[in-house]
Design a protein around this motif. Structure first.
Motif, PDB file in Angstrom:
ATOM      1  N   ASP A   1       0.842  -1.201   0.000  1.00 30.08           N
ATOM      2  CA  ASP A   1       0.000   0.000   0.000  1.00 30.08           C
ATOM      3  C   ASP A   1       0.874   1.245   0.000  1.00 30.08           C
ATOM      4  O   ASP A   1       1.575   1.531   0.967  1.00 30.08           O
ATOM      5  CB  ASP A   1      -0.909  -0.022   1.233  1.00 30.08           C
ATOM      6  N   LEU A   2       0.833   1.993  -1.100  1.00 27.12           N
ATOM      7  CA  LEU A   2       1.574   3.246  -1.184  1.00 27.12           C
ATOM      8  C   LEU A   2       0.649   4.449  -1.000  1.00 27.12           C
ATOM      9  O   LEU A   2       0.980   5.397  -0.298  1.00 27.12           O
ATOM     10  CB  LEU A   2       2.303   3.342  -2.531  1.00 27.12           C
ATOM     11  N   ILE A   3      -0.508   4.425  -1.654  1.00 35.69           N
ATOM     12  CA  ILE A   3      -1.432   5.558  -1.579  1.00 35.69           C
ATOM     13  C   ILE A   3      -2.857   5.134  -1.223  1.00 35.69           C
ATOM     14  O   ILE A   3      -3.690   5.984  -0.920  1.00 35.69           O
ATOM     15  CB  ILE A   3      -1.457   6.328  -2.917  1.00 35.69           C
ATOM     16  N   TYR A   4      -3.134   3.831  -1.252  1.00 35.94           N
ATOM     17  CA  TYR A   4      -4.504   3.341  -1.149  1.00 35.94           C
ATOM     18  C   TYR A   4      -5.178   3.783   0.146  1.00 35.94           C
ATOM     19  O   TYR A   4      -6.332   4.219   0.142  1.00 35.94           O
ATOM     20  CB  TYR A   4      -4.499   1.819  -1.263  1.00 35.94           C
ATOM     21  N   SER A   5      -4.487   3.672   1.261  1.00 33.13           N
ATOM     22  CA  SER A   5      -5.118   3.954   2.556  1.00 33.13           C
ATOM     23  C   SER A   5      -5.376   5.441   2.777  1.00 33.13           C
ATOM     24  O   SER A   5      -6.187   5.812   3.630  1.00 33.13           O
ATOM     25  CB  SER A   5      -4.233   3.430   3.692  1.00 33.13           C
ATOM     26  N   ALA A   6      -4.705   6.297   2.003  1.00 38.54           N
ATOM     27  CA  ALA A   6      -4.819   7.737   2.230  1.00 38.54           C
ATOM     28  C   ALA A   6      -5.831   8.415   1.310  1.00 38.54           C
ATOM     29  O   ALA A   6      -6.014   9.628   1.395  1.00 38.54           O
ATOM     30  CB  ALA A   6      -3.450   8.394   2.044  1.00 38.54           C
ATOM     31  N   ILE A   7      -6.486   7.668   0.421  1.00 46.51           N
ATOM     32  CA  ILE A   7      -7.414   8.285  -0.522  1.00 46.51           C
ATOM     33  C   ILE A   7      -8.853   8.005  -0.095  1.00 46.51           C
ATOM     34  O   ILE A   7      -9.116   7.205   0.805  1.00 46.51           O
ATOM     35  CB  ILE A   7      -7.171   7.766  -1.954  1.00 46.51           C
ATOM     36  N   SER A   8      -9.785   8.650  -0.773  1.00 44.11           N
ATOM     37  CA  SER A   8     -11.193   8.549  -0.404  1.00 44.11           C
ATOM     38  C   SER A   8     -11.776   7.184  -0.764  1.00 44.11           C
ATOM     39  O   SER A   8     -11.181   6.415  -1.518  1.00 44.11           O
ATOM     40  CB  SER A   8     -11.997   9.647  -1.109  1.00 44.11           C
ATOM     41  N   TYR A   9     -12.967   6.954  -0.233  1.00 45.69           N
ATOM     42  CA  TYR A   9     -13.641   5.669  -0.459  1.00 45.69           C
ATOM     43  C   TYR A   9     -13.869   5.423  -1.945  1.00 45.69           C
ATOM     44  O   TYR A   9     -13.556   4.350  -2.471  1.00 45.69           O
ATOM     45  CB  TYR A   9     -14.971   5.662   0.296  1.00 45.69           C
TER      46      TYR A   9
ATOM     47  N   LEU B   1     -20.154  -1.449  -8.053  1.00 45.68           N
ATOM     48  CA  LEU B   1     -21.383  -1.324  -7.267  1.00 45.68           C
ATOM     49  C   LEU B   1     -21.122  -0.583  -5.956  1.00 45.68           C
ATOM     50  O   LEU B   1     -21.942   0.238  -5.528  1.00 45.68           O
ATOM     51  CB  LEU B   1     -21.966  -2.711  -6.995  1.00 45.68           C
ATOM     52  N   GLU B   2     -19.985  -0.868  -5.315  1.00 48.78           N
ATOM     53  CA  GLU B   2     -19.658  -0.161  -4.074  1.00 48.78           C
ATOM     54  C   GLU B   2     -19.348   1.306  -4.357  1.00 48.78           C
ATOM     55  O   GLU B   2     -19.642   2.180  -3.523  1.00 48.78           O
ATOM     56  CB  GLU B   2     -18.474  -0.844  -3.383  1.00 48.78           C
ATOM     57  N   TRP B   3     -18.760   1.597  -5.521  1.00 47.99           N
ATOM     58  CA  TRP B   3     -18.526   2.995  -5.909  1.00 47.99           C
ATOM     59  C   TRP B   3     -19.844   3.711  -6.157  1.00 47.99           C
ATOM     60  O   TRP B   3     -20.027   4.857  -5.741  1.00 47.99           O
ATOM     61  CB  TRP B   3     -17.663   3.017  -7.169  1.00 47.99           C
ATOM     62  N   LYS B   4     -20.765   3.030  -6.807  1.00 50.52           N
ATOM     63  CA  LYS B   4     -22.044   3.648  -7.163  1.00 50.52           C
ATOM     64  C   LYS B   4     -22.949   3.819  -5.955  1.00 50.52           C
ATOM     65  O   LYS B   4     -23.598   4.868  -5.797  1.00 50.52           O
ATOM     66  CB  LYS B   4     -22.746   2.800  -8.224  1.00 50.52           C
TER      67      LYS B   4
ATOM     68  N   SER C   1     -22.575   0.172   1.075  1.00 49.41           N
ATOM     69  CA  SER C   1     -22.561  -1.114   0.364  1.00 49.41           C
ATOM     70  C   SER C   1     -21.228  -1.833   0.481  1.00 49.41           C
ATOM     71  O   SER C   1     -21.061  -2.902  -0.110  1.00 49.41           O
ATOM     72  CB  SER C   1     -22.874  -0.888  -1.118  1.00 49.41           C
ATOM     73  N   GLU C   2     -20.285  -1.275   1.223  1.00 52.92           N
ATOM     74  CA  GLU C   2     -18.973  -1.916   1.354  1.00 52.92           C
ATOM     75  C   GLU C   2     -19.116  -3.289   2.010  1.00 52.92           C
ATOM     76  O   GLU C   2     -19.794  -3.444   3.028  1.00 52.92           O
ATOM     77  CB  GLU C   2     -18.032  -1.045   2.174  1.00 52.92           C
ATOM     78  N   ALA C   3     -18.488  -4.281   1.408  1.00 60.41           N
ATOM     79  CA  ALA C   3     -18.541  -5.665   1.888  1.00 60.41           C
ATOM     80  C   ALA C   3     -19.957  -6.235   1.878  1.00 60.41           C
ATOM     81  O   ALA C   3     -20.252  -7.185   2.607  1.00 60.41           O
ATOM     82  CB  ALA C   3     -17.940  -5.784   3.284  1.00 60.41           C
ATOM     83  N   LYS C   4     -20.819  -5.695   1.039  1.00 58.44           N
ATOM     84  CA  LYS C   4     -22.194  -6.192   0.931  1.00 58.44           C
ATOM     85  C   LYS C   4     -22.183  -7.606   0.359  1.00 58.44           C
ATOM     86  O   LYS C   4     -21.507  -7.876  -0.629  1.00 58.44           O
ATOM     87  CB  LYS C   4     -23.002  -5.255   0.026  1.00 58.44           C
TER      88      LYS C   4
END
Length: 314
Positions: free
Chosen positions: A177-185, A284-287, A292-295
């Motif tokens: 993980d370089l940038i993933y944890s610091a960006i928005s959902y 789908l989680e983006w939309k 809906s995360e982990a739905k």
């Protein structure tokens, strides 16, 4: 249909010609199964000329441009329907993840079999000093100790190949993980979609193209090649016969190495299907947003808070 020959003078015409012909190819294959599946009842047995030609068609189309466009067209249709009704895409995600989880959970038991078999080998060889081990009731399966020892590699290959997609669904693969944890959902979901399309799908396609013909070269002769045209393969069909690989690395060692080639193709198929499922889930989680995360996520429970925390970190 001849559309590719008529429109194939440029890249755009070639693409849309194959896309249109995909519908014809799909339904033609469905309604004429004998042209490519009549060899199935004669696996590892004698075949008639028609069956040999059917097998060559199966080999050719299994890694062909036509097959790619059939899969791509199905993907486009399912995606279009899913944009209209999200429940369809969620159904696809649940089905593909269920498949990966089921296969992985069953294949994971190969780890236990590997340990038990190793214990059996050591016990029988060191305590009873036997050279062969027999298993079975009524009809026994007898092989040299070295055969059982080398077969342990097959269990290991089963775990790697059949549990890869399952591990991905469970979030068990190590990530850098370089940038993933610091960006928005939503930005995370976009990265996930791009990762599945840019990395997972092309990788699976390349391995499939090599693995498909690599597998068949160890099952039949004359050896089919990725560079052979369909007409050339049908010409080779006259001399086609089964030649399933039974050569081991040692005189009495494991002699079913063709199964490793089958596992390679199976692994590629499962990774490809999981890439599609991951793309749909990420979309789908983006939309639908964070709710809906982990739905519908069927994740294993370890039963230990510390282990669960470590799994979530990874």
């Amino acid at each position: 249909m001849g559309l590719v020959e008529a429109w194939g003078g440029n890249a755009v015409g070639w693409f849309f010609a194959h896309l249109i012909e995909a519908f014809y190819n799909f339904f033609y294959a469905i309604f004429h199964p004998g042209l490519w599946l009549s060899w199935v009842p004669s696996i590892n047995g004698s075949m008639e000329t028609e069956q040999k030609e059917a097998l060559m068609r199966f080999i050719y189309y299994g890694a062909s441009v036509e097959f790619f466009f059939v899969c791509f067209t199905i993907f486009l249709i399912v995606t279009a329907i899913g944009l209209w009704r999200n429940s369809v895409l969620w159904g696809v995600v649940r089905g593909l993840e269920w498949f990966a989880n089921t296969v992985g959970r069953i294949a994971a038991w190969a780890g236990l079999l590997m340990v038990l078999q190793q214990i059996m080998i050591i016990f029988m060889q060191r305590i009873f000093a036997v050279s062969e081990i027999s298993l079975g009731f009524g009809i026994s399966f007898t092989k040299d100790v070295s055969w059982w020892s080398e077969e342990l590699k097959f269990y290991n290959a089963m775990i790697v190949c059949l549990c890869a997609a399952y591990t991905f669904v469970q979030g068990g693969h190590v990530r850098v993980d370089l940038i993933y944890s610091a960006i928005s959902y939503r930005a995370k979901r976009v990265i996930d979609m791009l990762g599945s399309v840019v990395f997972m799908v092309p990788m699976a396609m390349i391995i499939w193209l090599y693995g498909w013909f690599f597998m068949w070269r160890h099952l039949v002769v004359p050896n089919p090649s990725a560079s052979d045209t369909l007409d050339r393969l049908l010409t080779k069909a006259r001399a086609l016969r089964w030649n399933i690989e039974t050569i081991g690395f040692s005189p009495n060692g494991f002699n079913a190495y063709f199964l490793f080639k089958v596992l390679l193709v199976t692994f590629t198929l499962m990774v490809f299907l999981q890439a599609v499922a991951f793309f749909y889930r990420s979309f789908l989680e983006w939309k639908e947003g964070p709710s809906s995360e982990a739905k519908y996520h069927d994740k294993d429970k370890l039963g230990d808070e510390t282990a669960e925390l470590v799994a979530d970190i990874h």
